[in-house]
Design a protein around this motif. Sequence first.
Motif, PDB file in Angstrom:
ATOM      1  N   THR A 136      11.380   4.529   7.223  1.00 11.31           N
ATOM      2  CA  THR A 136      10.037   4.761   6.649  1.00 11.31           C
ATOM      3  C   THR A 136       9.373   3.423   6.343  1.00 11.31           C
ATOM      4  O   THR A 136      10.009   2.538   5.774  1.00 11.31           O
ATOM      5  CB  THR A 136      10.143   5.558   5.329  1.00 11.31           C
ATOM      6  OG1 THR A 136      10.789   6.806   5.578  1.00 11.31           O
ATOM      7  CG2 THR A 136       8.758   5.814   4.721  1.00 11.31           C
ATOM      8  N   VAL A 137       8.106   3.308   6.712  1.00 14.83           N
ATOM      9  CA  VAL A 137       7.276   2.191   6.238  1.00 14.83           C
ATOM     10  C   VAL A 137       6.264   2.787   5.257  1.00 14.83           C
ATOM     11  O   VAL A 137       5.626   3.804   5.568  1.00 14.83           O
ATOM     12  CB  VAL A 137       6.548   1.485   7.402  1.00 14.83           C
ATOM     13  CG1 VAL A 137       5.681   0.333   6.860  1.00 14.83           C
ATOM     14  CG2 VAL A 137       7.549   0.950   8.423  1.00 14.83           C
ATOM     15  N   HIS A 138       6.171   2.182   4.085  1.00 11.93           N
ATOM     16  CA  HIS A 138       5.276   2.748   3.061  1.00 11.93           C
ATOM     17  C   HIS A 138       4.622   1.661   2.228  1.00 11.93           C
ATOM     18  O   HIS A 138       5.140   0.533   2.143  1.00 11.93           O
ATOM     19  CB  HIS A 138       6.064   3.709   2.152  1.00 11.93           C
ATOM     20  CG  HIS A 138       7.141   3.043   1.340  1.00 11.93           C
ATOM     21  ND1 HIS A 138       6.947   2.607   0.046  1.00 11.93           N
ATOM     22  CD2 HIS A 138       8.424   2.701   1.637  1.00 11.93           C
ATOM     23  CE1 HIS A 138       8.058   2.061  -0.415  1.00 11.93           C
ATOM     24  NE2 HIS A 138       8.975   2.092   0.536  1.00 11.93           N
ATOM     25  N   TYR A 139       3.494   2.006   1.615  1.00 12.94           N
ATOM     26  CA  TYR A 139       2.875   1.106   0.645  1.00 12.94           C
ATOM     27  C   TYR A 139       3.750   1.081  -0.606  1.00 12.94           C
ATOM     28  O   TYR A 139       4.410   2.076  -0.938  1.00 12.94           O
ATOM     29  CB  TYR A 139       1.466   1.585   0.279  1.00 12.94           C
ATOM     30  CG  TYR A 139       0.451   1.319   1.369  1.00 12.94           C
ATOM     31  CD1 TYR A 139      -0.001   0.024   1.617  1.00 12.94           C
ATOM     32  CD2 TYR A 139      -0.039   2.359   2.162  1.00 12.94           C
ATOM     33  CE1 TYR A 139      -0.916  -0.231   2.623  1.00 12.94           C
ATOM     34  CE2 TYR A 139      -0.961   2.111   3.179  1.00 12.94           C
ATOM     35  CZ  TYR A 139      -1.394   0.807   3.400  1.00 12.94           C
ATOM     36  OH  TYR A 139      -2.288   0.547   4.408  1.00 12.94           O
ATOM     37  N   VAL A 140       3.710  -0.052  -1.295  1.00 13.57           N
ATOM     38  CA  VAL A 140       4.537  -0.223  -2.480  1.00 13.57           C
ATOM     39  C   VAL A 140       3.712   0.062  -3.728  1.00 13.57           C
ATOM     40  O   VAL A 140       2.591  -0.457  -3.876  1.00 13.57           O
ATOM     41  CB  VAL A 140       5.111  -1.659  -2.525  1.00 13.57           C
ATOM     42  CG1 VAL A 140       5.792  -1.947  -3.850  1.00 13.57           C
ATOM     43  CG2 VAL A 140       6.081  -1.851  -1.363  1.00 13.57           C
ATOM     44  N   ASP A 141       4.285   0.913  -4.590  1.00 13.55           N
ATOM     45  CA  ASP A 141       3.695   1.109  -5.918  1.00 13.55           C
ATOM     46  C   ASP A 141       4.766   0.771  -6.955  1.00 13.55           C
ATOM     47  O   ASP A 141       5.795   0.195  -6.610  1.00 13.55           O
ATOM     48  CB  ASP A 141       3.099   2.517  -6.058  1.00 13.55           C
ATOM     49  CG  ASP A 141       4.151   3.607  -5.964  1.00 13.55           C
ATOM     50  OD1 ASP A 141       5.368   3.275  -6.004  1.00 13.55           O
ATOM     51  OD2 ASP A 141       3.780   4.789  -5.849  1.00 13.55           O
ATOM     52  N   ALA A 142       4.546   1.184  -8.199  1.00 11.11           N
ATOM     53  CA  ALA A 142       5.470   0.766  -9.261  1.00 11.11           C
ATOM     54  C   ALA A 142       6.815   1.490  -9.198  1.00 11.11           C
ATOM     55  O   ALA A 142       7.780   1.074  -9.830  1.00 11.11           O
ATOM     56  CB  ALA A 142       4.806   0.987 -10.617  1.00 11.11           C
TER      57      ALA A 142
END
Length: 187
Positions: A136-142
């Motif tokens: 999986t490639v994903h945006y990073v959040d907290a």
Amino acid sequence: MKNIAVFASGSGSNFQAIIDAVKSGKLHVNIKLLVCDKPGAFAVERANTENIPRFVFTAKNYNSKVEYEEDILRHLKNNEVDFIVLAGYMRLIGSTLLGEYEGRIINIHPSLLPAFPGKDAIGQAIDAKVKVSGVTVHYVDAGMDTGPIIAQKAVELSDDENIESLQEKIHRVEHELYPAVIEKLLS
Ligand code: GAR
């Protein structure tokens, strides 16, 4: 062209795949900086070989995550970094970096999220005896591997799959997928 920083903690084979994609003209970005939290990591040697500037730090030499992330942020700004690519960086991104870069940080994870988040995703998949895992490639959040998903690719497990063999399959997929996703997002 966008300026990227790659963050890594280990061997850096994904970092190398990004370097190779730039060299072969498949990926149109400037790799301005490697950020690494493990002085002995092979990723650092890869940066040296390629003459890519690097910021290597040891977290326990700082009083807090805020302090080492402020140091990272200084290096990102000095290098005019637009976008952060996590490639095997085994630390949660904190509020200091998210405050400046949220929406401009992506991560690659060796499972089909939301399955098997966190550490040892490959071992978790072997233990669960799943037939399909992936990347999986994903945006990073907290959160821990919780940000919006950008791309996923499945990998089939054989009946006698082990950690080493699955890691090899996953790396092969990652090395194709990650540069392609970065190109799509940034070019
Ligand atoms: C990669 O498989 C990446 O997906 C994983 O670490 C490996 C790094 O390999 N990341 C995570 O597990 C993040 N939670 P590399 O150093 O050879 O690129």
